[in-house]
Design a protein around this motif. Structure first.
Motif, PDB file in Angstrom:
ATOM      1  N   ASP A 163       3.937  -6.156 -21.628  1.00 46.62           N
ATOM      2  CA  ASP A 163       3.176  -7.194 -22.329  1.00 46.62           C
ATOM      3  C   ASP A 163       1.745  -6.701 -22.470  1.00 46.62           C
ATOM      4  OD1 ASP A 163       2.036  -9.432 -23.434  1.00 46.62           O
ATOM      5  OD2 ASP A 163       2.115 -10.627 -21.600  1.00 46.62           O
ATOM      6  N   LEU A 164       1.475  -6.012 -23.563  1.00 40.81           N
ATOM      7  CA  LEU A 164       0.137  -5.476 -23.783  1.00 40.81           C
ATOM      8  C   LEU A 164      -0.799  -6.545 -24.309  1.00 40.81           C
ATOM      9  CD1 LEU A 164       0.936  -1.975 -25.315  1.00 40.81           C
ATOM     10  CD2 LEU A 164       0.361  -2.560 -22.964  1.00 40.81           C
ATOM     11  N   ALA A 165      -2.052  -6.489 -23.866  1.00 40.51           N
ATOM     12  CA  ALA A 165      -3.090  -7.413 -24.318  1.00 40.51           C
ATOM     13  C   ALA A 165      -4.382  -6.623 -24.480  1.00 40.51           C
ATOM     14  CB  ALA A 165      -3.289  -8.533 -23.308  1.00 40.51           C
ATOM     15  N   VAL A 166      -5.208  -7.027 -25.431  1.00 41.11           N
ATOM     16  CA  VAL A 166      -6.501  -6.368 -25.643  1.00 41.11           C
ATOM     17  C   VAL A 166      -7.603  -7.416 -25.562  1.00 41.11           C
ATOM     18  CG1 VAL A 166      -6.380  -6.521 -28.172  1.00 41.11           C
ATOM     19  CG2 VAL A 166      -7.808  -4.776 -27.115  1.00 41.11           C
ATOM     20  N   SER A 167      -8.721  -7.041 -24.945  1.00 42.85           N
ATOM     21  CA  SER A 167      -9.867  -7.939 -24.837  1.00 42.85           C
ATOM     22  C   SER A 167     -11.163  -7.133 -24.930  1.00 42.85           C
ATOM     23  CB  SER A 167      -9.821  -8.724 -23.521  1.00 42.85           C
ATOM     24  OG  SER A 167      -9.878  -7.835 -22.425  1.00 42.85           O
ATOM     25  N   PHE A 168     -12.247  -7.843 -25.223  1.00 39.58           N
ATOM     26  CA  PHE A 168     -13.568  -7.219 -25.353  1.00 39.58           C
ATOM     27  C   PHE A 168     -14.564  -7.955 -24.469  1.00 39.58           C
ATOM     28  CE2 PHE A 168     -11.537  -6.099 -29.340  1.00 39.58           C
ATOM     29  CZ  PHE A 168     -11.926  -4.784 -29.531  1.00 39.58           C
ATOM     30  N   ASN A 169     -15.592  -7.231 -24.040  1.00 37.88           N
ATOM     31  CA  ASN A 169     -16.692  -7.817 -23.287  1.00 37.88           C
ATOM     32  C   ASN A 169     -17.963  -7.082 -23.684  1.00 37.88           C
ATOM     33  OD1 ASN A 169     -18.175  -9.305 -21.482  1.00 37.88           O
ATOM     34  ND2 ASN A 169     -17.554  -8.098 -19.697  1.00 37.88           N
ATOM     35  N   GLY A 170     -18.950  -7.830 -24.152  1.00 39.57           N
ATOM     36  CA  GLY A 170     -20.194  -7.207 -24.573  1.00 39.57           C
ATOM     37  C   GLY A 170     -21.322  -8.211 -24.576  1.00 39.57           C
ATOM     38  N   PRO A 171     -22.499  -7.778 -24.990  1.00 44.94           N
ATOM     39  CA  PRO A 171     -23.647  -8.682 -24.988  1.00 44.94           C
ATOM     40  C   PRO A 171     -23.434  -9.860 -25.943  1.00 44.94           C
ATOM     41  CG  PRO A 171     -24.176  -6.638 -26.138  1.00 44.94           C
ATOM     42  CD  PRO A 171     -22.821  -6.457 -25.526  1.00 44.94           C
ATOM     43  N   ALA A 172     -24.022 -11.006 -25.590  1.00 46.91           N
ATOM     44  CA  ALA A 172     -23.896 -12.208 -26.419  1.00 46.91           C
ATOM     45  C   ALA A 172     -24.614 -12.054 -27.753  1.00 46.91           C
ATOM     46  CB  ALA A 172     -24.441 -13.417 -25.674  1.00 46.91           C
ATOM     47  N   SER A 173     -25.645 -11.225 -27.767  1.00 47.43           N
ATOM     48  CA  SER A 173     -26.351 -10.956 -29.019  1.00 47.43           C
ATOM     49  C   SER A 173     -26.702  -9.476 -29.067  1.00 47.43           C
ATOM     50  CB  SER A 173     -27.603 -11.821 -29.154  1.00 47.43           C
ATOM     51  OG  SER A 173     -28.500 -11.538 -28.097  1.00 47.43           O
ATOM     52  N   VAL A 174     -26.880  -8.986 -30.279  1.00 53.08           N
ATOM     53  CA  VAL A 174     -27.196  -7.574 -30.484  1.00 53.08           C
ATOM     54  C   VAL A 174     -28.660  -7.347 -30.091  1.00 53.08           C
ATOM     55  CG1 VAL A 174     -27.353  -5.753 -32.216  1.00 53.08           C
ATOM     56  CG2 VAL A 174     -25.494  -7.407 -32.316  1.00 53.08           C
ATOM     57  N   PRO A 175     -28.939  -6.313 -29.309  1.00 52.94           N
ATOM     58  CA  PRO A 175     -30.324  -6.043 -28.926  1.00 52.94           C
ATOM     59  C   PRO A 175     -31.226  -5.879 -30.156  1.00 52.94           C
ATOM     60  CG  PRO A 175     -28.814  -4.645 -27.698  1.00 52.94           C
ATOM     61  CD  PRO A 175     -28.009  -5.342 -28.746  1.00 52.94           C
ATOM     62  N   ALA A 176     -32.448  -6.411 -30.053  1.00 51.38           N
ATOM     63  CA  ALA A 176     -33.386  -6.357 -31.178  1.00 51.38           C
ATOM     64  C   ALA A 176     -33.864  -4.938 -31.445  1.00 51.38           C
ATOM     65  CB  ALA A 176     -34.575  -7.276 -30.902  1.00 51.38           C
ATOM     66  N   THR A 177     -33.846  -4.102 -30.430  1.00 56.51           N
ATOM     67  CA  THR A 177     -34.271  -2.714 -30.609  1.00 56.51           C
ATOM     68  C   THR A 177     -33.074  -1.804 -30.387  1.00 56.51           C
ATOM     69  OG1 THR A 177     -34.888  -2.521 -28.291  1.00 56.51           O
ATOM     70  CG2 THR A 177     -36.620  -3.218 -29.827  1.00 56.51           C
ATOM     71  N   GLY A 178     -33.181  -0.606 -30.852  1.00 58.38           N
ATOM     72  CA  GLY A 178     -32.117   0.367 -30.672  1.00 58.38           C
ATOM     73  C   GLY A 178     -31.172   0.409 -31.860  1.00 58.38           C
ATOM     74  N   LEU A 179     -30.471   1.497 -31.951  1.00 54.10           N
ATOM     75  CA  LEU A 179     -29.573   1.709 -33.081  1.00 54.10           C
ATOM     76  C   LEU A 179     -28.110   1.487 -32.742  1.00 54.10           C
ATOM     77  CD1 LEU A 179     -31.279   4.903 -34.547  1.00 54.10           C
ATOM     78  CD2 LEU A 179     -31.565   2.529 -35.272  1.00 54.10           C
ATOM     79  N   THR A 180     -27.801   1.372 -31.439  1.00 54.80           N
ATOM     80  CA  THR A 180     -26.405   1.176 -31.027  1.00 54.80           C
ATOM     81  C   THR A 180     -26.333   0.149 -29.909  1.00 54.80           C
ATOM     82  OG1 THR A 180     -26.473   2.917 -29.342  1.00 54.80           O
ATOM     83  CG2 THR A 180     -25.792   3.580 -31.570  1.00 54.80           C
ATOM     84  N   THR A 181     -25.132  -0.353 -29.680  1.00 52.34           N
ATOM     85  CA  THR A 181     -24.855  -1.204 -28.525  1.00 52.34           C
ATOM     86  C   THR A 181     -23.494  -0.817 -27.973  1.00 52.34           C
ATOM     87  OG1 THR A 181     -24.900  -3.475 -27.695  1.00 52.34           O
ATOM     88  CG2 THR A 181     -23.730  -3.110 -29.772  1.00 52.34           C
ATOM     89  N   GLN A 182     -23.310  -1.057 -26.681  1.00 57.23           N
ATOM     90  CA  GLN A 182     -22.038  -0.717 -26.057  1.00 57.23           C
ATOM     91  C   GLN A 182     -21.242  -1.985 -25.773  1.00 57.23           C
ATOM     92  OE1 GLN A 182     -22.446   1.841 -22.665  1.00 57.23           O
ATOM     93  NE2 GLN A 182     -23.117   3.553 -23.894  1.00 57.23           N
ATOM     94  N   VAL A 183     -19.953  -1.906 -26.071  1.00 59.97           N
ATOM     95  CA  VAL A 183     -19.024  -3.012 -25.855  1.00 59.97           C
ATOM     96  C   VAL A 183     -17.833  -2.454 -25.085  1.00 59.97           C
ATOM     97  CG1 VAL A 183     -17.544  -4.712 -26.976  1.00 59.97           C
ATOM     98  CG2 VAL A 183     -19.769  -4.158 -27.975  1.00 59.97           C
TER      99      VAL A 183
END
Length: 181
Positions: free
Chosen positions: A55-75
């Motif tokens: 029974d495969l399942a996929v989920s994500f966890n990351g910041p609630a909002s995109v950082p105002a600075t920087g070019l990337t974000t990690q999830v």
């Protein structure tokens, strides 16, 4: 004295959901002062057998909002096997509105991810492994671009997981992540 017993009756699939009448009777070589309670009938509903499966399942966890600075974000993306059996040849497909040719995915040991370019600098990722054991979770780190800001004002990622094995609950094979700017 009394006794309890359990029985399993194998039926055809056409009886699933239908009532099944079961009768039980007991007798003894000893005289019974209450012979009226030596039999009973019960009606039960036929249910399908539970077949062990992955029974495969996929989920994500990351910041609630995109950082105002920087070019990337990690999830963080996770693929879990909630089933009773290992999943053979699991595949995770990651897509998103800010995944480009400069985005990346870090895979856990035993997994490999390949980038699929879709033109216009857009990209998706296909991650594979030989198997995922029952009860195991594989964690991935997705580095998504945050610039330019998408027209929707939301960074969005989607994941779909599948395998060569039967899946007990395909409804949890997709997941998504969204964060506002």
């Amino acid at each position: 004295a009394s006794g309890t017993f359990t029985t399993e009756v194998v039926t055809g699939g056409s009886l699933v959901g239908a009532p099944l009448q079961v009768a039980v009777a007991a007798q003894s070589q000893t005289s019974d002062p209450q012979p009226g309670n030596n039999s009973t009938e019960v009606e039960v509903e036929v249910t399908p057998a539970v077949v062990p499966a992955a029974d495969l399942a996929v989920s994500f966890n990351g910041p609630a909002s995109v950082p105002a600075t920087g070019l990337t974000t990690q999830v963080a993306a996770s693929v879990s096997n909630l089933g009773q059996l290992a999943a053979a040849n699991p595949v995770l497909l990651l897509t998103g509105n800010t995944l480009t040719t400069t985005s990346s995915v870090a895979a856990p040991a035993g997994w490999s991810c390949s980038k699929i370019t879709n033109g216009n600098r857009q990209a998706s990722f296909r991650c594979t492994a030989a198997s995922l054991a029952a009860g195991a979770t594989a964690g991935f780190t997705v580095k998504a671009n945050t610039r330019p800001v998408p027209a929707s004002g939301q960074l969005q990622l989607q994941g779909v997981v599948s395998s060569a094995s039967a899946d007990a609950d395909p409804d949890n094979n997709t997941g998504s992540y969204s964060a506002g700017y």
